[in-house]
Design an enzyme around this catalytic site. Sequence first.
Site, short mmCIF file in Angstrom:
data_model
loop_
_atom_site.label_atom_id
_atom_site.label_comp_id
_atom_site.label_asym_id
_atom_site.label_seq_id
_atom_site.Cartn_x
_atom_site.Cartn_y
_atom_site.Cartn_z
N HIS A 273 0.84 -1.12 0.13
CA HIS A 273 0.03 0.03 0.02
C HIS A 273 0.76 1.42 0.00
CE1 HIS A 273 0.85 -0.21 4.27
NE2 HIS A 273 0.43 1.19 4.33
N HIS B 46 1.43 6.85 -1.19
CA HIS B 46 0.53 5.87 -0.04
C HIS B 46 -0.65 5.63 -1.22
CE1 HIS B 46 -1.98 4.76 3.31
NE2 HIS B 46 -0.71 4.70 4.01
#
Length: 165
Positions: free
Chosen positions: A71, A86
């Site tokens: 992620h 992110h």
Amino acid sequence: MFTKVLRSFGMRGRVLTLDAPISGDVIPLSEVNDQTFATGLLGQGVAIQPTGTRVIAPADAKVEAIFPTGHAVALNTVDGLDVLIHVGLDTVQLEGKHFTVHAQVGDIVHKGDVLIEFDREAIAAEGYDVTVPILVCNSVEFSCIKGSVGVHVEEMDQLIVARER
């Protein structure tokens, strides 16, 4: 010392650019639905509402951190930008589901190399916000960080401009 001399003559530091690591619509960090990103606590930058499904290296860089869950990735570019990408908000809770990681800590990557692939639709279907904050974590080292807010970018389009102090 030489930098100070140049500044005394009105000459500023270098202007560095960072390209888009993902396709999508660029929004200001202040519109991200997460206060850590929205307030700039981790650095200045922008966020992208992605239309793409992969994260590429936005510059030649060293991978400083990459979460096994896929992620997020942290890069140090050859120009000295410390960048955090992110994918989504709270997506760490997916524990890697819907993410495929293509890089490792310590890798030297080149602009355009695929770092992470993800299933944007599956992540959204599980109720997660897929907004992708892109931060310059060492933004205090720069006099100005400006992003291409309000436009649609494709991978490798100019995204952020940073001027050294």
